[in-house]
Enzyme design. Structure first.
Site, PDB file in Angstrom:
ATOM      1  N   ARG A   5       0.631  -1.315   0.104  1.00  0.00           N
ATOM      2  CA  ARG A   5      -0.195  -0.025   0.148  1.00  0.00           C
ATOM      3  C   ARG A   5       0.883   1.109  -0.088  1.00  0.00           C
ATOM      4  O   ARG A   5       1.931   1.053   0.670  1.00  0.00           O
ATOM      5  CB  ARG A   5      -0.927  -0.076   1.094  1.00  0.00           C
ATOM      6  CG  ARG A   5      -2.140  -0.941   1.109  1.00  0.00           C
ATOM      7  CD  ARG A   5      -2.958  -0.397   0.222  1.00  0.00           C
ATOM      8  NE  ARG A   5      -4.273  -1.313  -0.007  1.00  0.00           N
ATOM      9  CZ  ARG A   5      -4.497  -2.482  -0.892  1.00  0.00           C
ATOM     10  NH1 ARG A   5      -3.362  -2.674  -1.638  1.00  0.00           N
ATOM     11  NH2 ARG A   5      -5.606  -2.912  -1.057  1.00  0.00           N
ATOM     12  N   GLU A  48      -2.996   7.620  -3.992  1.00  0.00           N
ATOM     13  CA  GLU A  48      -3.540   6.976  -5.225  1.00  0.00           C
ATOM     14  C   GLU A  48      -4.953   7.422  -5.798  1.00  0.00           C
ATOM     15  O   GLU A  48      -5.908   7.557  -4.720  1.00  0.00           O
ATOM     16  CB  GLU A  48      -3.567   5.480  -5.075  1.00  0.00           C
ATOM     17  CG  GLU A  48      -3.532   4.503  -6.037  1.00  0.00           C
ATOM     18  CD  GLU A  48      -3.182   3.200  -5.626  1.00  0.00           C
ATOM     19  OE1 GLU A  48      -2.336   2.955  -4.977  1.00  0.00           O
ATOM     20  OE2 GLU A  48      -3.841   2.385  -6.243  1.00  0.00           O
ATOM     21  N   HIS A  97      -0.960  -0.159  -9.945  1.00  0.00           N
ATOM     22  CA  HIS A  97      -1.711  -0.935  -9.166  1.00  0.00           C
ATOM     23  C   HIS A  97      -1.956  -2.148  -9.910  1.00  0.00           C
ATOM     24  O   HIS A  97      -3.374  -2.300  -9.902  1.00  0.00           O
ATOM     25  CB  HIS A  97      -2.711  -0.267  -8.534  1.00  0.00           C
ATOM     26  CG  HIS A  97      -2.874  -0.739  -6.999  1.00  0.00           C
ATOM     27  ND1 HIS A  97      -3.485  -0.209  -5.888  1.00  0.00           N
ATOM     28  CD2 HIS A  97      -2.841  -2.244  -6.647  1.00  0.00           C
ATOM     29  CE1 HIS A  97      -3.758  -0.979  -4.981  1.00  0.00           C
ATOM     30  NE2 HIS A  97      -3.444  -2.160  -5.346  1.00  0.00           N
TER      31      HIS A  97
HETATM   32  C1  GLV Z   1      -4.868  -5.126  -3.971  1.00  0.00           C
HETATM   33  O1  GLV Z   1      -4.001  -4.320  -3.702  1.00  0.00           O
HETATM   34  C2  GLV Z   1      -5.558  -6.131  -3.003  1.00  0.00           C
HETATM   35  O2  GLV Z   1      -5.767  -5.487  -1.631  1.00  0.00           O
HETATM   36  O3  GLV Z   1      -6.151  -6.859  -3.604  1.00  0.00           O
END
Ligand code: GLV
Ligand code: GLV
Length: 327
Positions: A239, A268, A286
């Site tokens: 994250r 983000e 991501h």
């Molecule tokens: C992606 O970042 C997830 O948490 O699945």
């Protein structure tokens, strides 16, 4: 036959097959192809029994305070920092996620980022596309060789453990930082558990696989980033807010790190603009779990969770078991 449950799906891009299955249990409303707004989310928690949600949908305390009808949030992600879990639990809302099925895909992406930075793949590709390749050169895009180097794992959960196993398979030594000891990881790789400072001072690659919590927010601040070994690589597929992005820009400017590979961002989908200036930083949108296999499996798990929860049965991946009350 009771009335069908009503479920809101916040994106039309969830794999169809799983949604068809969900359609046999619930009346589905699918959101258009754009991020859902706060007001729309408020309306969802008032008018639907369940929601199949993306990690960009923010179920904060305010949104959840309006929840009169909602009984389950099925998050199409393993992380659930987009949801105020305490508030959801207080409102009796079950929260579920999609663990395990995306672990390998995400671990593979972390390794891909590590190599992309170490061997300067994107810079080299750009160079060629710009017509600059005139033949083999002794010093063209020299990079870092990873075997024999130390892989520093931050967060030895499912994804982190798989990533470290792959790094070990590449001939890297593994050290890790985690709340709990991971005996499986230690047995399989000889990994050593270190405190954060020692890990940062030791590791040639630091790879982040922690959940975002108040404790991990800005865990890598300026002081900690400056403790990293000169010439080390920083990889983040966890994250964004775990790294203080402004501090990262500073240590990159100082030339301390050989580079960074990021799949997630502090703000983000915004990316700190200075990061775009560094050729030794690889920036991905991501896509950690973005394989056909993982995304299809995530959809199956998310739907399975919804179907269980709507019928009052404990879902396979319930994040807040406290919601069931003490037995
Ligand atoms: C992606 O970042 C997830 O948490 O699945
Ligand atoms: C150079 O070859 C390095 O691996 O750092």
């Amino acid at each position: 036959m009771p009335q069908k449950y009503k479920v809101y799906v916040t994106s039309p891009r969830i794999p169809k097959q799983a949604l068809e299955r969900l359609g046999r249990f619930a009346e589905i409303t699918v959101h258009p192809d754009r991020p859902i707004t706060k007001n729309e989310l408020i309306s969802v928690v008032q008018n639907f029994d369940g929601v199949l949600a993306l990690l960009r949908d923010r179920f904060d305390a305010e949104v959840l305070s309006h929840a009169t009808r909602l009984r389950v949030i099925s998050n199409y992600a393993v992380g659930y920092d987009n949801i105020d879990i305490q508030k959801a639990t207080g409102k009796g809302i079950w929260v579920t996620n999609t663990p395990d099925v995306l672990s390998n895909a995400t671990a593979e992406l972390a390794i891909a980022l590590m190599f992309s930075v170490a061997r300067r793949l994107l810079e080299a590709d750009q160079f060629l596309r710009q017509g600059k390749f005139r033949g083999w050169e002794p010093d063209l895009f020299l990079g870092i060789e990873l075997a024999g180097r130390t892989f520093g794992l931050l967060g030895a959960g499912r994804i982190g453990t798989l990533t470290a196993l792959k790094a070990y398979g590449l001939g890297m030594r593994v050290v890790y930082f985690s709340r709990k000891r991971n005996l499986l990881l230690e047995a399989q790789t000889g990994a050593k558990k270190l405190d954060l400072e020692s890990l940062l001072e030791t590791a040639d690659v630091v790879s982040i696989h922690l959940p975002l919590t108040p404790e991990t927010h800005h865990l890598l601040d300026l002081t900690r980033l400056q403790k990293m070994k000169p010439g080390a690589l920083l990889i983040n597929t966890g994250r964004g807010p775990i790294i203080d992005e402004k501090a990262l820009v500073q240590v990159l400017r100082e030339g301390r790190l050989a580079g960074a590979g990021l799949d997630v961002y502090e703000f983000e989908p915004e990316v700190t603009p200075e990061l775009l200036e560094f050729p030794n930083v690889v920036l991905l949108p991501h896509i950690g779990s973005a394989t056909h296999r993982a995304r299809n499996a995530m959809a199956e798990v998310a739907v399975e969770n919804l179907i269980h929860a709507l019928q009052g049965q404990r879902p396979p991946s319930l994040v807040n078991p406290e919601v069931l009350g003490t037995p």
